[in-house]
Design an enzyme around this catalytic site. Structure first.
Site, PDB file in Angstrom:
ATOM      1  N   SER A 161      -1.005   7.737   2.552  1.00 58.36           N
ATOM      2  CA  SER A 161       0.367   7.657   2.070  1.00 58.36           C
ATOM      3  C   SER A 161       1.106   8.921   2.472  1.00 58.36           C
ATOM      4  CB  SER A 161       0.391   7.517   0.546  1.00 58.36           C
ATOM      5  OG  SER A 161       1.656   7.925   0.071  1.00 58.36           O
TER       6      SER A 161
ATOM      7  N   HIS B 129       0.815   4.330   5.348  1.00 60.00           N
ATOM      8  CA  HIS B 129       1.432   3.784   4.135  1.00 60.00           C
ATOM      9  C   HIS B 129       2.736   4.537   3.860  1.00 60.00           C
ATOM     10  CE1 HIS B 129       1.336   1.598   0.307  1.00 60.00           C
ATOM     11  NE2 HIS B 129       1.729   2.722  -0.272  1.00 60.00           N
TER      12      HIS B 129
ATOM     13  N   ASP C 176       5.930   4.952   1.508  1.00 57.93           N
ATOM     14  CA  ASP C 176       6.398   4.713   0.133  1.00 57.93           C
ATOM     15  C   ASP C 176       7.908   4.881   0.009  1.00 57.93           C
ATOM     16  OD1 ASP C 176       4.031   4.117  -1.422  1.00 57.93           O
ATOM     17  OD2 ASP C 176       3.390   6.162  -0.981  1.00 57.93           O
TER      18      ASP C 176
ATOM     19  N   MET D  98      11.125   4.737  -2.444  1.00 58.22           N
ATOM     20  CA  MET D  98      11.508   4.784  -3.865  1.00 58.22           C
ATOM     21  C   MET D  98      13.013   4.998  -3.982  1.00 58.22           C
ATOM     22  SD  MET D  98       8.493   7.148  -5.408  1.00 58.22           S
ATOM     23  CE  MET D  98       6.783   6.986  -4.855  1.00 58.22           C
TER      24      MET D  98
ATOM     25  N   MET E 230       9.346   0.285  -3.461  1.00 63.32           N
ATOM     26  CA  MET E 230       9.451   0.458  -4.917  1.00 63.32           C
ATOM     27  C   MET E 230      10.939   0.575  -5.220  1.00 63.32           C
ATOM     28  SD  MET E 230       6.283   3.088  -5.325  1.00 63.32           S
ATOM     29  CE  MET E 230       6.282   3.454  -3.579  1.00 63.32           C
TER      30      MET E 230
ATOM     31  N   MET F 100      -1.612  -1.738  -7.676  1.00 63.47           N
ATOM     32  CA  MET F 100      -1.368  -0.338  -8.039  1.00 63.47           C
ATOM     33  C   MET F 100      -2.435   0.092  -9.042  1.00 63.47           C
ATOM     34  SD  MET F 100       1.311   0.541  -6.358  1.00 63.47           S
ATOM     35  CE  MET F 100       1.362   2.198  -7.009  1.00 63.47           C
TER      36      MET F 100
ATOM     37  N   GLY G 160       2.904  10.589  -6.368  1.00 65.36           N
ATOM     38  CA  GLY G 160       1.556  10.794  -5.859  1.00 65.36           C
ATOM     39  C   GLY G 160       0.771  11.667  -6.828  1.00 65.36           C
ATOM     40  N   GLY G 161      -0.514  11.781  -6.590  1.00 60.29           N
ATOM     41  CA  GLY G 161      -1.336  12.732  -7.341  1.00 60.29           C
ATOM     42  C   GLY G 161      -1.704  12.327  -8.753  1.00 60.29           C
TER      43      GLY G 161
ATOM     44  N   ASP H 290      -3.789   1.174  -4.372  1.00 59.27           N
ATOM     45  CA  ASP H 290      -2.881   2.314  -4.165  1.00 59.27           C
ATOM     46  C   ASP H 290      -2.784   3.153  -5.433  1.00 59.27           C
ATOM     47  OD1 ASP H 290      -0.831   4.027  -3.424  1.00 59.27           O
ATOM     48  OD2 ASP H 290       0.704   2.463  -3.247  1.00 59.27           O
ATOM     49  N   GLY H 291      -3.251   4.394  -5.345  1.00 63.30           N
ATOM     50  CA  GLY H 291      -3.074   5.351  -6.436  1.00 63.30           C
ATOM     51  C   GLY H 291      -4.373   5.972  -6.908  1.00 63.30           C
TER      52      GLY H 291
HETATM   53  C1  DX5 Z   1       2.742   5.865  -5.860  1.00 62.12           C
HETATM   54  C2  DX5 Z   1       2.673   5.509  -4.391  1.00 62.12           C
HETATM   55  C3  DX5 Z   1       1.383   5.847  -3.778  1.00 62.12           C
HETATM   56  C4  DX5 Z   1       1.055   7.306  -3.814  1.00 62.12           C
HETATM   57  C5  DX5 Z   1      -0.422   7.466  -3.732  1.00 62.12           C
HETATM   58  O1  DX5 Z   1       3.865   5.332  -6.427  1.00 62.12           O
HETATM   59  O2  DX5 Z   1       2.880   4.140  -4.200  1.00 62.12           O
HETATM   60  O3  DX5 Z   1       1.280   5.349  -2.452  1.00 62.12           O
HETATM   61  O4  DX5 Z   1       1.661   8.047  -2.813  1.00 62.12           O
HETATM   62  O5  DX5 Z   1      -0.715   8.812  -3.859  1.00 62.12           O
HETATM   63  P1  DX5 Z   1      -2.110   9.324  -4.396  1.00 62.12           P
HETATM   64  O6  DX5 Z   1      -3.134   8.860  -3.417  1.00 62.12           O
HETATM   65  O7  DX5 Z   1      -1.925  10.800  -4.407  1.00 62.12           O
HETATM   66  O8  DX5 Z   1      -2.316   8.739  -5.765  1.00 62.12           O
HETATM   67 ZN    ZN Z   2       2.382   3.162  -2.220  1.00 62.85          ZN
END
Ligand code: DX5
Ligand code: ZN
Length: 232
Positions: free
Chosen positions: A9, A34, A36, A38, A70, A139, A146-147, A181-182
């Site tokens: 991601s 990937h 993302d 938002m 998202m 998810m 992230g994180g 994802d996550g």
């Molecule tokens: C969260 C995103 C993920 C995120 C994953 O809303 O959709 O793709 O970046 O990050 P990690 O791997 O750090 O959880």
């Molecule tokens: Zn994602």
């Protein structure tokens, strides 16, 4: 070994030199990118749009770009992402008033389509649209950042999704990818694969583990994810 795909991601990449960072992760052996998206409306964060996707294409990134929307609503922007070079476009059922129509719009724009399920969103949204879906994305955190920590209940949900997909594939011969994802990392990816996922998004676990001694900064971490996958 199954055909597992690793999808870094870019949310956790270095945005000040995004093209180079993505090229490094690709050269280190990543499969999909990937992406993302938002909107500070559907989720409480704001990221990147089609311009950045086409910039990655102009920079020479050839891998499959897996766009995770998202955002709400989704229809206006879907054709723009297709034109910008996206290959897969997934969205959350809560982000569309007409899910079947939005899925068709993704396909008509020339991309593979998919639905994304938040931790508490039921899989029943799949029931009447399986034929219009190429990827199911579960998810394993609440979307927006992230994180975060992997939510364990996702393992049960993965097993349920795997069953639905396998039953569908048996009946039709058509495959559907199952992505997670996550919070995915080298310590939990084995059990996530055992629960049925075949495509693994990892942001902080990959971009947070850059190693300047590696030829492509991320070789060691990508290798360790693959080593854990080989135990699944
Ligand atoms: C969260 C995103 C993920 C995120 C994953 O809303 O959709 O793709 O970046 O990050 P990690 O791997 O750090 O959880
Ligand atoms: Zn994602």
């Amino acid at each position: 070994m199954k055909d597992y795909k690793i999808a870094p991601s870019i949310l956790s990449a270095d945005f000040s030199r995004l093209g180079e960072d993505v090229k490094k992760v690709v050269d280190a052996g990543a499969d999909f990118i990937h992406f993302d998206v938002m909107d500070n409306h559907y989720v409480p964060n704001l990221t990147i749009g089609p311009l950045v996707c086409s910039a990655l294409r102009s920079f020479g990134i050839k891998n499959i770009i897996d766009v995770h929307l998202m955002i709400k609503p989704v229809d206006r922007i879907i054709p723009d992402f297709a034109k910008a070079g996206a290959n897969i476009i997934t969205f959350h059922p809560e982000g569309s008033d007409h899910i079947d129509r939005s899925l068709s719009l993704v396909r008509d724009s020339g991309c593979k389509s998919g639905l994304v399920f938040n931790p508490a969103t039921p899989l029943e949204y799949l029931d009447h649209v399986m034929d219009k879906i190429d990827m199911v994305l579960l998810m394993s955190v609440n979307p927006g950042f992230g994180g975060q920590k992997f939510i364990k209940e996702t393992l049960n949900k993965l097993r349920m999704a795997r069953k639905k997909i396998d039953a569908y594939t048996k009946e039709t011969g058509r495959e559907i990818w199952l992505e997670v994802d996550g919070g995915v990392n080298a310590d939990n990816i084995t059990e996530i694969a055992q629960a049925g996922a075949d495509t693994f998004v990892a942001g902080s676990a990959i971009f947070g583990a850059a190693n300047d001694d590696d030829p492509n900064r991320y070789d060691t971490v990508v290798k360790s994810l693959r080593a854990s996958l080989s135990k699944a």
